[in-house]
Motif scaffolding. Structure first.
Motif, PDB file in Angstrom:
ATOM      1  N   ALA A  98       0.489  -1.085   0.118  1.00 52.96           N
ATOM      2  CA  ALA A  98      -0.251   0.175  -0.050  1.00 52.96           C
ATOM      3  C   ALA A  98       0.579   1.018  -0.035  1.00 52.96           C
ATOM      4  O   ALA A  98       0.513   2.480  -0.707  1.00 52.96           O
ATOM      5  CB  ALA A  98      -0.693   0.230   1.329  1.00 52.96           C
ATOM      6  N   PHE A 106       2.168   1.662  -3.132  1.00 46.95           N
ATOM      7  CA  PHE A 106       0.982   2.153  -4.124  1.00 46.95           C
ATOM      8  C   PHE A 106       0.799   3.351  -3.806  1.00 46.95           C
ATOM      9  O   PHE A 106       0.525   4.147  -5.127  1.00 46.95           O
ATOM     10  CB  PHE A 106       0.057   1.213  -3.712  1.00 46.95           C
ATOM     11  CG  PHE A 106      -1.077   1.812  -4.585  1.00 46.95           C
ATOM     12  CD1 PHE A 106      -1.627   1.934  -6.225  1.00 46.95           C
ATOM     13  CD2 PHE A 106      -2.153   2.378  -3.506  1.00 46.95           C
ATOM     14  CE1 PHE A 106      -2.606   2.549  -6.473  1.00 46.95           C
ATOM     15  CE2 PHE A 106      -3.316   2.668  -4.187  1.00 46.95           C
ATOM     16  CZ  PHE A 106      -4.145   3.045  -5.287  1.00 46.95           C
ATOM     17  N   LEU A 107       1.000   3.658  -2.517  1.00 42.21           N
ATOM     18  CA  LEU A 107       0.204   5.552  -2.436  1.00 42.21           C
ATOM     19  C   LEU A 107       1.709   6.219  -3.186  1.00 42.21           C
ATOM     20  O   LEU A 107       1.677   7.596  -3.514  1.00 42.21           O
ATOM     21  CB  LEU A 107       0.327   5.865  -1.068  1.00 42.21           C
ATOM     22  CG  LEU A 107      -0.978   5.195  -0.743  1.00 42.21           C
ATOM     23  CD1 LEU A 107      -1.023   5.292   0.432  1.00 42.21           C
ATOM     24  CD2 LEU A 107      -2.714   5.945  -0.938  1.00 42.21           C
ATOM     25  N   GLU A 151       0.729   7.080  -6.687  1.00 42.26           N
ATOM     26  CA  GLU A 151      -0.563   7.582  -6.759  1.00 42.26           C
ATOM     27  C   GLU A 151       0.139   9.823  -6.330  1.00 42.26           C
ATOM     28  O   GLU A 151      -0.546  10.199  -7.007  1.00 42.26           O
ATOM     29  CB  GLU A 151      -1.200   7.121  -5.657  1.00 42.26           C
ATOM     30  CG  GLU A 151      -2.532   5.615  -6.352  1.00 42.26           C
ATOM     31  CD  GLU A 151      -2.546   6.466  -7.612  1.00 42.26           C
ATOM     32  OE1 GLU A 151      -4.152   6.142  -6.794  1.00 42.26           O
ATOM     33  OE2 GLU A 151      -2.487   5.958  -8.147  1.00 42.26           O
ATOM     34  N   HIS A 185      -8.133   4.361  -0.401  1.00 46.56           N
ATOM     35  CA  HIS A 185      -7.290   4.293  -1.660  1.00 46.56           C
ATOM     36  C   HIS A 185      -6.866   3.461  -2.499  1.00 46.56           C
ATOM     37  O   HIS A 185      -7.382   3.168  -3.611  1.00 46.56           O
ATOM     38  CB  HIS A 185      -6.537   5.582  -2.185  1.00 46.56           C
ATOM     39  CG  HIS A 185      -6.845   6.858  -2.108  1.00 46.56           C
ATOM     40  ND1 HIS A 185      -8.033   7.601  -3.338  1.00 46.56           N
ATOM     41  CD2 HIS A 185      -6.874   8.217  -1.349  1.00 46.56           C
ATOM     42  CE1 HIS A 185      -8.558   9.192  -3.231  1.00 46.56           C
ATOM     43  NE2 HIS A 185      -7.579   8.927  -1.901  1.00 46.56           N
ATOM     44  N   TYR A 186      -6.433   2.619  -1.257  1.00 52.08           N
ATOM     45  CA  TYR A 186      -5.179   1.227  -1.227  1.00 52.08           C
ATOM     46  C   TYR A 186      -6.255   0.294  -1.867  1.00 52.08           C
ATOM     47  O   TYR A 186      -6.469  -0.302  -2.768  1.00 52.08           O
ATOM     48  CB  TYR A 186      -5.441   0.691  -0.498  1.00 52.08           C
ATOM     49  CG  TYR A 186      -4.057  -0.515  -0.614  1.00 52.08           C
ATOM     50  CD1 TYR A 186      -3.586  -0.512  -1.480  1.00 52.08           C
ATOM     51  CD2 TYR A 186      -4.182  -1.134   0.369  1.00 52.08           C
ATOM     52  CE1 TYR A 186      -1.797  -1.793  -1.672  1.00 52.08           C
ATOM     53  CE2 TYR A 186      -3.616  -2.282   0.473  1.00 52.08           C
ATOM     54  CZ  TYR A 186      -3.032  -2.545  -1.241  1.00 52.08           C
ATOM     55  OH  TYR A 186      -2.248  -4.096  -1.208  1.00 52.08           O
ATOM     56  N   HIS A 195      -8.286   0.502  -5.034  1.00 50.74           N
ATOM     57  CA  HIS A 195      -7.451   0.143  -6.054  1.00 50.74           C
ATOM     58  C   HIS A 195      -7.823  -1.306  -6.726  1.00 50.74           C
ATOM     59  O   HIS A 195      -7.508  -1.989  -8.034  1.00 50.74           O
ATOM     60  CB  HIS A 195      -5.550   0.308  -6.261  1.00 50.74           C
ATOM     61  CG  HIS A 195      -5.093   0.134  -6.538  1.00 50.74           C
ATOM     62  ND1 HIS A 195      -5.291  -0.018  -8.468  1.00 50.74           N
ATOM     63  CD2 HIS A 195      -3.683  -1.098  -6.446  1.00 50.74           C
ATOM     64  CE1 HIS A 195      -3.498  -1.034  -8.405  1.00 50.74           C
ATOM     65  NE2 HIS A 195      -2.586  -1.251  -7.469  1.00 50.74           N
ATOM     66  N   ASP A 241       2.457  -8.365  -3.124  1.00 44.85           N
ATOM     67  CA  ASP A 241       0.575  -7.926  -2.286  1.00 44.85           C
ATOM     68  C   ASP A 241       0.130  -9.449  -1.754  1.00 44.85           C
ATOM     69  O   ASP A 241      -0.791  -9.746  -2.995  1.00 44.85           O
ATOM     70  CB  ASP A 241       0.246  -6.517  -3.125  1.00 44.85           C
ATOM     71  CG  ASP A 241      -0.619  -6.324  -2.855  1.00 44.85           C
ATOM     72  OD1 ASP A 241      -1.595  -6.782  -2.398  1.00 44.85           O
ATOM     73  OD2 ASP A 241      -1.022  -4.940  -2.948  1.00 44.85           O
TER      74      ASP A 241
END
Length: 451
Positions: free
Chosen positions: A83, A86-87, A90, A161-162, A165, A343
């Motif tokens: 996560a 990912f951020l 993002e 948000h994660y 996704h 993940d």
């Protein structure tokens, strides 16, 4: 100073090996190293952690170090490692820092650093960071003052948000599936149950009450007994286990049988080949993967590319060649279309989506491969190099290899994160594998007795 970075960042016993002072030094060096290429704006860093009590202390040190070096910081709190990666992408951040020792016991902690886009750092950048730490203060580094000091902000909806996704990555509802998820009292505790529920599954959460001290404590992907019992108790279709930072996924069938990373990769490889998304019909795995995976993929016309042990080497091969699936037997599975690193929650979703789409049980899907008996002994040592390279150890390996011939194999390697030498033997029968592995392990113990 010895090499700081292992195969998965900087790790050690929190407040002993991995002190706040070291964490701050790593943070400062990282900010200076990764900001060298673009000085047009203050660097932006995303910082997250798992549930370990020491993470609070180390997060404070890392954030202070980054801000003192002029970096702006976005704290995302307790989130899985993938996560945070990912951020980073993002937020278009320059880099990210995750405080976690993954599956290690609670007293340990670690620092994982992600480059822009959420990618793992290459070796040369890690070496630059280490060199910067060694050189810091000679001459003294000029620190920013006034408006040049970095600012710190909190991101409160990073998990949302994660999860959005993750759920958006599957094309099939999980309605009708009942799953028990073991969150290891770690970073998956808030994310995994919600993600699986939002995808349509009925979820029973296990070990989802972290208190800072119980992460990985007889639970999670390294301890499946509790999950196996819970699956049977609740009549679930499957169980899924994550580790402390949720970058791993292991599974359990409805009748309580373990499904490891090799079997999960086999299931996903066939699903992706069927969907036309398995690039070049190729799967990437490490040399630790079971011989059964190689045989199963060969029978299905899928090419298996092997790498060194460590998800970073799987990632390197995936990026270099543009392949679409890779991973490790331990449950690190990488789907580059959706994630820049292993993940566990993403893997769990795609595994269940395959079950829902085919109407087949996990046991049926996993039967595509037959595992060759494999024994892994982690031998505590005082010196990993001596334990793995002593003449008596190498002689024992050679003798076992000669005895096994084409019916098995031996893999001996020092751990990249712990004072262990890993002895792995595959053979035609469990007894042969156990005997051979123990013979080699005994020689390792003689060569470098643990303190």
């Amino acid at each position: 100073m010895g090499r700081l970075f292992g195969t998965d960042g900087v790790r050690g016993r929190a407040n002993a090996d991995l002190t706040p002072e070291l964490a701050m030094a790593v943070a400062v060096a990282t900010a200076h190293t990764l900001a060298e290429t673009d000085r047009s704006h203050p660097p932006l860093a995303v910082v997250g952690r798992d549930t370990r009590a020491s993470g609070e202390m180390l997060e404070a040190a890392v954030v202070a170090g980054l801000a003192s070096a002029g970096a702006n910081v976005v704290r995302v709190g307790v989130l899985p490692t993938p996560a945070v990666a990912f951020l980073v992408g993002e937020a278009k951040a320059d880099f990210g820092v995750m405080l976690s020792a993954s599956h290690n016991p609670m007293p340990d902690n670690g620092i994982k650093i992600f480059a822009a886009g959420g990618q793992k750092l290459p070796d040369d950048i890690e070496l630059q960071i280490e060199a910067t730490i060694e050189a810091d203060g000679a001459p003294a580094r000029v620190r920013p003052t006034g408006a040049g000091i970095g600012r710190v902000h909190d991101l409160l909806d990073g998990a949302e948000h994660y999860i959005q996704h993750l759920v958006g990555s599957i094309g099939h509802s999980l309605t009708g599936l009942k799953v028990v998820v073991d969150c290891a009292n770690g970073a998956a505790a808030e994310v995994a149950p919600v993600a699986y529920q939002e995808a349509g599954a009925e979820v029973i959460a296990l070990n989802a009450e972290p208190d800072g001290l119980n992460i990985n404590d007889d639970c999670g992907s390294n301890h499946l007994d509790g999950l196996q019992a819970a699956v049977l108790e609740h009549g679930a279709h499957l169980g899924i286990a994550h580790d402390g930072d949720a970058d791993r996924c292991m599974a359990v069938t409805a009748d309580g049988q373990q499904v490891d990373g090799d079997q999960i990769m086999a299931i996903l490889a066939l699903a992706m080949r069927e969907a036309g998304t398995l690039t070049a019909d190729t799967l990437v795995a490490t040399v630790m993967s079971n011989l059964g995976l190689r045989l199963a993929m060969s029978a299905e016309g899928i090419r298996l590319v092997e790498t060194r042990v460590g998800d970073r080497y799987v990632l390197d091969e995936l990026r270099a060649s543009g392949y679409a699936l890779g991973g490790e037997q331990s449950g690190h599975i990488v789907l580059p279309a959706y994630a820049t690193t292993g993940d566990g929650v993403l893997t769990g979703l795609h595994l269940m989506a395959r079950m829902a789409a085919t109407g087949r049980s996990l046991a049926e899907l996993a039967s595509v491969m037959t595992k060759l008996p494999q024994v892994l002994i982690n031998v505590p040592v005082a010196d990993r190099t001596v334990g793995a390279g002593a003449s008596n150890v190498l002689a024992a390996v050679s003798q076992v290899e000669a005895e096994l011939g084409e019916t098995g194999r031996v893999l001996l390697r020092p751990s990249g994160t712990e004072l262990l030498v890993r002895v792995m033997v595959e053979a035609a029968t469990q007894q042969v594998a156990e005997n051979a592995a123990e013979r080699i392990a005994a020689e390792v113990r003689l060569a470098s007795p643990a303190g």
